[in-house]
Design an enzyme around this catalytic site. Structure first.
Site, PDB file in Angstrom:
ATOM      1  N   ASP A  59      58.778  40.500  11.143  1.00 19.63           N
ATOM      2  CA  ASP A  59      58.606  39.051  11.189  1.00 19.63           C
ATOM      3  C   ASP A  59      59.545  38.560  12.285  1.00 19.63           C
ATOM      4  O   ASP A  59      60.775  38.680  12.154  1.00 19.63           O
ATOM      5  CB  ASP A  59      58.984  38.450   9.828  1.00 19.63           C
ATOM      6  CG  ASP A  59      58.843  36.936   9.796  1.00 19.63           C
ATOM      7  OD1 ASP A  59      58.757  36.314  10.879  1.00 19.63           O
ATOM      8  OD2 ASP A  59      58.836  36.369   8.685  1.00 19.63           O
ATOM      9  N   SER A 140      51.906  28.698  26.925  1.00 17.45           N
ATOM     10  CA  SER A 140      50.519  28.191  26.890  1.00 17.45           C
ATOM     11  C   SER A 140      50.356  27.053  27.890  1.00 17.45           C
ATOM     12  O   SER A 140      51.325  26.334  28.186  1.00 17.45           O
ATOM     13  CB  SER A 140      50.195  27.669  25.486  1.00 17.45           C
ATOM     14  OG  SER A 140      48.909  27.080  25.472  1.00 17.45           O
ATOM     15  N   TYR A 153      52.752  21.978  18.245  1.00 12.59           N
ATOM     16  CA  TYR A 153      52.435  23.273  18.867  1.00 12.59           C
ATOM     17  C   TYR A 153      52.686  23.160  20.375  1.00 12.59           C
ATOM     18  O   TYR A 153      53.355  24.004  20.970  1.00 12.59           O
ATOM     19  CB  TYR A 153      50.975  23.669  18.598  1.00 12.59           C
ATOM     20  CG  TYR A 153      50.559  24.900  19.392  1.00 12.59           C
ATOM     21  CD1 TYR A 153      50.952  26.172  18.990  1.00 12.59           C
ATOM     22  CD2 TYR A 153      49.815  24.781  20.561  1.00 12.59           C
ATOM     23  CE1 TYR A 153      50.599  27.299  19.726  1.00 12.59           C
ATOM     24  CE2 TYR A 153      49.461  25.909  21.308  1.00 12.59           C
ATOM     25  CZ  TYR A 153      49.856  27.165  20.879  1.00 12.59           C
ATOM     26  OH  TYR A 153      49.530  28.283  21.629  1.00 12.59           O
ATOM     27  N   LYS A 157      55.552  25.174  22.786  1.00 12.60           N
ATOM     28  CA  LYS A 157      55.265  26.011  23.956  1.00 12.60           C
ATOM     29  C   LYS A 157      55.992  25.499  25.199  1.00 12.60           C
ATOM     30  O   LYS A 157      56.399  26.289  26.057  1.00 12.60           O
ATOM     31  CB  LYS A 157      53.752  26.092  24.181  1.00 12.60           C
ATOM     32  CG  LYS A 157      53.027  26.893  23.098  1.00 12.60           C
ATOM     33  CD  LYS A 157      53.524  28.329  23.024  1.00 12.60           C
ATOM     34  CE  LYS A 157      52.722  29.202  22.079  1.00 12.60           C
ATOM     35  NZ  LYS A 157      53.188  30.606  22.056  1.00 12.60           N
TER      36      LYS A 157
END
Ligand SMILES: NC(=O)c1ccc[n+]([C@@H]2O[C@H](COP(=O)([O-])OP(=O)(O)OC[C@H]3O[C@@H](n4cnc5c(N)ncnc54)[C@H](O)[C@@H]3O)[C@@H](O)[C@H]2O)c1
Length: 250
Positions: A59, A140, A153, A157
């Site tokens: 993890d 991203s 999100y 990034k």
């Protein structure tokens, strides 16, 4: 023919699926010894076995798992050269005011804390062994040219790209390179969450219509970019955000 990554050892997080499986495949084809780290035992072990790579259940939000990954790379392969921080996640596309504390914590833990932990645990290894290193973060286009409904999100990034650039300048004197790869939407385990609906060609049309080259990214596109950045061909490249996006961010 000698592979472009011959003699190198790489950790690829999230290598059990999507882009990570593509990166692990390309790296093995180019001669690297690969350690796949993934939460999913089933997928990680399956991909590793098919490639002749190693797998360790990990993890990426846990320091002890990063310590175990370093030990495994050294014990199995005699060292470490490349770290691909690819494991990532998102919550389902939704109005930002309805994001929960759990959604927020999840994306920042998996996408950002993982980068913090990987550098915290692994950079001392490179420094102490006077060994050049290459970190590649899968960020991203979301961090550069965000779409609605994915605020945290997207922000996670952007943090990945910024942290990568900061470490690039900080550790350049130690010959440790940090680069980010920024894919545009592809078709992977996360895509239905980005879209907020099923991952079908029809449902991807809206996103794809904003990509000048006219298609989404593939694991192969992302893997080819990572291979270059990991290889000695990129020995003078650090601190870049390499967009693999068919022109989306222009
Ligand atoms: N799919 C896209 O359109 C797209 C676009 C740009 C960037 N990305 C980024 O690409 C990266 C790879 O995602 P993907 O699209 O291939 O999705 P995916 O769901 O197919 O693969 C992600 C992998 O990461 C693993 N993972 C998740 N949480 C983990 C954790 N805490 N520890 C270890 N492993 C964990 C999952 O088990 C899975 O195998 C992510 O960082 C994602 O944000 C994806």
């Amino acid at each position: 023919m000698v592979g472009r990554l011959e003699g190198k050892v790489a950790i690829v997080t999230g290598g059990g699926s999507g882009f990570g499986a593509g990166i692990a495949t390309k790296f093995v084809q180019e001669g690297a010894k690969v350690l796949i780290a993934d939460l999913s035992q089933e997928n990680g072990a399956k991909v590793a076995q098919s490639l002749g790579a190693e797998y360790l259940a990990a993890d990426v939000t846990k320091r002890s798992d990063w310590e175990a990954l370093l030990k495994k790379a050294v014990d199995s392969f005699g060292g470490l050269d490349i770290v691909v921080n690819n494991a990532g996640t998102t919550y389902k596309n939704k109005p930002t005011e309805s994001v929960t504390d759990d959604d927020f914590d999840l994306v920042f833990n998996v996408n950002v804390k993982s980068i913090y932990l990987s550098s915290n645990v692994l950079v001392p290894y490179f420094i102490e062994n006077n060994r050049p290193g290459s970190f590649i973060q899968i960020a991203s286009t979301a961090g550069i040219r965000p779409r609605p409904g994915l605020t945290w999100y997207n922000a996670s990034k952007a943090a990945v790209s910024n942290a990568s650039k900061t470490m690039a300048v900080e550790y350049a004197p130690k010959q440790i390179r940090f680069n980010a790869v920024c894919p545009v939407v592809g078709s992977t385990g996360l895509t239905h969450l980005f879209l907020g609906k099923a991952d079908t060609e029809e449902n991807r049309k809206g996103f794809v219509s904003t990509i000048p080259l006219g298609r989404g990214s593939t694991p192969k596109d992302v893997a080819n970019a990572c291979c270059y950045l990991a290889s000695d061909e990129a020995e003078f490249i650090t601190g870049v955000n390499l967009e693999v996006d068919g022109g989306r961010c222009v």
